[in-house]
Write an enzyme that holds these catalytic residues in place. Structure first.
Site, PDB file in Angstrom:
ATOM      1  N   CYS A  91       1.030  -0.998  -0.108  1.00  0.00           N
ATOM      2  CA  CYS A  91       0.119   0.396   0.198  1.00  0.00           C
ATOM      3  C   CYS A  91       0.755   1.420   0.028  1.00  0.00           C
ATOM      4  CB  CYS A  91      -1.017   0.047   1.413  1.00  0.00           C
ATOM      5  SG  CYS A  91      -2.230   1.622   1.074  1.00  0.00           S
ATOM      6  N   CYS A 135     -16.580  -9.861   5.520  1.00  0.00           N
ATOM      7  CA  CYS A 135     -15.509  -8.755   4.940  1.00  0.00           C
ATOM      8  C   CYS A 135     -14.774  -9.021   4.079  1.00  0.00           C
ATOM      9  CB  CYS A 135     -15.499  -7.534   6.160  1.00  0.00           C
ATOM     10  SG  CYS A 135     -16.828  -7.579   7.603  1.00  0.00           S
ATOM     11  N   ARG A 300     -18.376  -2.614  17.595  1.00  0.00           N
ATOM     12  CA  ARG A 300     -17.668  -3.780  16.864  1.00  0.00           C
ATOM     13  C   ARG A 300     -16.159  -4.012  17.688  1.00  0.00           C
ATOM     14  NH1 ARG A 300     -17.640  -3.326  12.218  1.00  0.00           N
ATOM     15  NH2 ARG A 300     -19.577  -4.870  12.187  1.00  0.00           N
TER      16      ARG A 300
END
Length: 383
Positions: A91, A135, A300
């Protein structure tokens, strides 16, 4: 709305508190006042108000956040989600906490986008293990110049939605058009964390602005996709920064559908590798405050859960957490073993949440659209 199992009439928070509270001379805490105020979720919190709740005595905060939680949700129901890294490493962002950044010298190796067969196999395994939401995370700054990859991901979303699971993606920044395409493919939620407060953010990330993150959230929200946005504690930030992050989330035009609360797992080779682990009381304070100021949001208990014992996790659920990530890995960091989570659910009497149907999601979207129209004063839409 999430189902409740009790067949007994529910009493108001005020009546519950009146029944158990002993006479006292001290003033109520901010957590107590906010919890007993009731009413619809509000998005006009001040930073001072949230700060006062956050600073409430911990036992008060735990008790009253638990009451708010049970006013809005089944107190034993917990959503199980599985997070898969479908494109790892390489990234271009410089997030100080992330081992996937190309700026850091970590053991994470860069990979290409996973093929559909492998992704769908992982989704089926997650469903079989009890997850209701799947996800997919990709280590990209944005989707610019990735038309083929994006088309593939749209296909993944459609296929997994067809399995009867909720689907979430985190792909970096996306445009309005990309958000619309994800919605059309059946995406349930899009994750894009704000990470920390606006003030502390530049000390953690310099390659993407805070406002760019908020713009992506706006694109997601406007497309009718559920917003999933939270942050990380343990980055070296202050309590004021933690309050600031919650203030950002609680004053969005609509509260996020879900707020992941992450505790930093420091990874060797990242700039934050020497930081101390977050203590359980810090996690409880964040979860409890989030529950009170965003009463209908899924909170979460996310990264860092692996460091907490079962009794410590139980306190997080008491404080208002009602969602976890399951599976042995979260992107590139370790997570709690499936068998350990299964045993914890049995011990605590927790109940896995079922995925929402597409029909239910459409009904919720229509209700949100009506509320938005009313807030804008468009009375003709409601005629």
């Amino acid at each position: 709305m999430l189902r409740r199992l009790s067949l007994q009439p529910r009493r108001s928070l005020a009546s519950v508190t009146a029944a158990v509270a002993a006479p006292r001379s001290r003033a109520p805490s901010a957590a107590e006042e906010a919890a007993l105020a009731g009413g619809a979720p509000k998005t006009n919190w001040t930073r001072a108000q949230i700060g006062a709740i956050y600073e409430s005595p911990l036992m008060d905060l735990l008790f009253y956040s638990s009451l708010v939680h049970r006013r809005n949700f089944d107190g034993r129901a917990v959503q199980q989600c599985t997070l898969l890294s479908i494109k790892t490493g390489g990234c271009s962002e410089d997030c100080s906490y992330c081992p996937q950044s190309s700026k850091h010298n970590t053991a994470v190796e860069s990979t290409k986008l996973m093929k559909q067969d492998a992704v769908l196999e992982a989704a089926r395994a997650a469903k079989d293990a009890g997850s209701s939401r799947f996800c997919m995370g990709a280590a990209w700054r944005d989707m610019e110049g990735r038309k083929t990859n994006f088309k593939d991901i749209l296909g993944y979303v459609k296929e997994i939605r067809g399995m009867g699971m909720e689907v979430c993606c985190t792909l970096g920044m996306i445009t309005q058009e990309q958000a619309k395409q994800l919605k059309e493919a059946g995406l349930t939620a899009y994750n894009h964390n704000v990470d920390t407060s606006r003030e502390y953010y530049p000390k953690i990330i310099t390659t993407r602005s805070y406002d760019e993150r908020l713009t992506t959230l706006a694109h997601v929200r406007d497309a009718g996709i559920n917003v999933c946005s939270g942050g990380i504690i343990g980055l070296g930030e202050s309590d004021s920064d933690r309050v600031g992050m919650l203030h950002t989330l609680a004053t969005l035009p609509e509260h996020p559908e879900s707020v992941p609360v992450n505790a930093l797992l420091a990874v060797e080779g990242t700039p934050l590798e020497q930081l101390e682990p977050v203590k359980i009381w810090e996690m409880i304070r964040m979860i409890g405050t989030a529950r009170i100021v965003m009463p209908q949001t899924m909170i979460r208990l996310s990264a860092g859960r692996v460091r907490f014992t079962q009794p410590e996790q139980a306190l997080c659920f008491m404080a208002g957490a009602n969602s976890i990530f399951t599976g042995d890995k979260l992107l590139t960091t370790p997570n709690n073993a499936h068998n350990d989570d299964k045993q914890m659910f049995e011990t605590l009497g927790l109940i896995p949440l079922e995925p929402k149907s597409i029909t239910m999601e459409q009904q919720e979207k229509e209700l949100k659209d009506l509320k938005r129209a009313a807030n804008r004063g468009l009375d003709e839409v409601l005629v």
